[in-house]
Design a protein around this motif. Sequence first.
Motif, mmCIF file in Angstrom:
data_model
loop_
_atom_site.group_PDB
_atom_site.id
_atom_site.type_symbol
_atom_site.label_atom_id
_atom_site.label_comp_id
_atom_site.label_asym_id
_atom_site.label_seq_id
_atom_site.Cartn_x
_atom_site.Cartn_y
_atom_site.Cartn_z
ATOM 1 N N PRO A 167 0.827 -1.213 0.000
ATOM 2 C CA PRO A 167 0.000 0.000 0.000
ATOM 3 C C PRO A 167 0.856 1.256 0.000
ATOM 4 O O PRO A 167 2.032 1.213 0.371
ATOM 5 N N PRO A 168 0.283 2.387 -0.371
ATOM 6 C CA PRO A 168 1.018 3.640 -0.267
ATOM 7 C C PRO A 168 1.290 3.983 1.191
ATOM 8 O O PRO A 168 0.627 3.479 2.094
ATOM 9 N N PHE A 169 2.268 4.825 1.415
ATOM 10 C CA PHE A 169 2.709 5.175 2.760
ATOM 11 C C PHE A 169 1.728 6.146 3.407
ATOM 12 O O PHE A 169 1.256 7.103 2.776
ATOM 13 N N LEU A 170 1.415 5.905 4.668
ATOM 14 C CA LEU A 170 0.639 6.870 5.444
ATOM 15 C C LEU A 170 1.481 8.125 5.665
ATOM 16 O O LEU A 170 2.646 8.043 6.067
ATOM 17 N N ARG A 171 0.885 9.272 5.440
ATOM 18 C CA ARG A 171 1.624 10.515 5.637
ATOM 19 C C ARG A 171 2.075 10.683 7.085
ATOM 20 O O ARG A 171 3.167 11.177 7.356
ATOM 21 N N ARG A 172 1.262 10.237 8.024
ATOM 22 C CA ARG A 172 1.629 10.364 9.440
ATOM 23 C C ARG A 172 2.870 9.543 9.769
ATOM 24 O O ARG A 172 3.574 9.843 10.744
ATOM 25 N N ASN A 173 3.145 8.500 8.960
ATOM 26 C CA ASN A 173 4.321 7.676 9.218
ATOM 27 C C ASN A 173 5.625 8.429 8.970
ATOM 28 O O ASN A 173 6.673 8.075 9.524
ATOM 29 N N GLU A 174 5.575 9.440 8.122
ATOM 30 C CA GLU A 174 6.774 10.244 7.876
ATOM 31 C C GLU A 174 7.174 10.984 9.152
ATOM 32 O O GLU A 174 8.361 11.077 9.482
ATOM 33 N N ALA A 175 6.184 11.498 9.878
ATOM 34 C CA ALA A 175 6.476 12.168 11.144
ATOM 35 C C ALA A 175 7.015 11.173 12.171
ATOM 36 O O ALA A 175 7.897 11.514 12.976
ATOM 37 N N ALA A 176 6.487 9.942 12.141
ATOM 38 C CA ALA A 176 6.966 8.917 13.068
ATOM 39 C C ALA A 176 8.431 8.593 12.801
ATOM 40 O O ALA A 176 9.232 8.456 13.737
ATOM 41 N N MET A 177 8.799 8.497 11.534
ATOM 42 C CA MET A 177 10.184 8.200 11.204
ATOM 43 C C MET A 177 11.099 9.366 11.584
ATOM 44 O O MET A 177 12.207 9.154 12.102
ATOM 45 N N THR A 178 10.635 10.571 11.365
ATOM 46 C CA THR A 178 11.413 11.740 11.771
ATOM 47 C C THR A 178 11.626 11.756 13.278
ATOM 48 O O THR A 178 12.718 12.102 13.771
ATOM 49 N N GLN A 179 10.589 11.363 14.037
ATOM 50 C CA GLN A 179 10.727 11.310 15.486
ATOM 51 C C GLN A 179 11.776 10.288 15.893
ATOM 52 O O GLN A 179 12.527 10.503 16.864
ATOM 53 N N TYR A 180 11.852 9.184 15.157
ATOM 54 C CA TYR A 180 12.901 8.202 15.432
ATOM 55 C C TYR A 180 14.275 8.817 15.224
ATOM 56 O O TYR A 180 15.193 8.627 16.041
ATOM 57 N N PHE A 181 14.449 9.569 14.147
ATOM 58 C CA PHE A 181 15.731 10.233 13.902
ATOM 59 C C PHE A 181 16.102 11.134 15.079
ATOM 60 O O PHE A 181 17.261 11.161 15.526
ATOM 61 N N ILE A 182 15.107 11.860 15.591
ATOM 62 C CA ILE A 182 15.344 12.775 16.708
ATOM 63 C C ILE A 182 15.722 11.991 17.958
ATOM 64 O O ILE A 182 16.710 12.297 18.642
ATOM 65 N N ASP A 183 14.926 10.966 18.282
ATOM 66 C CA ASP A 183 15.174 10.200 19.500
ATOM 67 C C ASP A 183 16.508 9.472 19.452
ATOM 68 O O ASP A 183 17.221 9.401 20.466
#
Length: 314
Positions: free
Chosen positions: A30-46
């Motif tokens: 399936p196409p990527f959920l847009r909210r998942n981009e923010a989740a991945m960015t949060q991982y980068f931060i953490d």
Amino acid sequence: ETTMTLHPLFDPADFRIPEGVAHVCAGGEPPFLRRNEAAMTQYFIDKSTGMRGRTKMEAQVEAARAGAARLWHVGADTIGFVSSVADGVSMVAESIDWRPGDNVCIDSNEYPSVVAPFALQRRPPVELRIAQGTGADRLAGYVDARTRVIGASSVSYLTGERFDLAALRRLADRVGALLVVDYTQAAGWMEIDASVTDFAFSACYKWLLGMTGVAVAYWNRQRQPDWTPTTAGWHSIHPGTRPNYASGVEVRPDALRFTRGNPAHGPVYVLASALDYLRQFDTAAVQDHVLSLTGELLDRLRDTQIPSTTAADP
């Protein structure tokens, strides 16, 4: 012309779908959920903030476990993570004390991730018993006292058939076999009670709206309380102080014993985000919607004389 009024349960704007594309392959990629981009960015931060970030990473693992457990109607302590369904099934296959003459029963159209870990077993070799045809009880004729595992996908990747897992459970119990199930084509849209299985797995990049790199692993602790993998890593052994290897290695008490090394934290962040998104939808309503759309599609394929391997029965 369609005769069906479509009321999407999921807002297409929630997904990264290219303009002009109608995406109908959620069972593939399936196409990527847009909210998942923010989740991945949060991982980068953490990941970049030391031990404080590490604590947040561990919290996301627990959030993803709780989300998967909620969907599968089981306890969070029975949920772990592996890199793929094949990885998880392989850990189960490696843990069995095989004897010469043992067999595994599967369907001829079963997905390779469920079959290959047993097919390549060499010490000793394991007989694959392969059921043919489309009869609902076709596996029953292949199961006997030497059957150690019945392997099945809850929903066939090839035909869309939904296996009667309750019937397979009774069949497995009759001979003392394990029921190992791949929920990849069901998890996220179909109502699931994983407790019918002994072990169950699901990829996360399909209907669960996550990405590759992590798969859900379920261990039925009530049915198989003494199960222990035969391989481990730093993450799957009992947490605490530095281990004393001379006194033996003890694995974690819960299903994180599946997770030998670091969980794939980036994909886990995405999975936790996707499961939180799915939480706003009633699973029964999603299932009804999917079956309705599928029935409409099959009707129109039939009217256009395009054959399908999927049976018309919902």
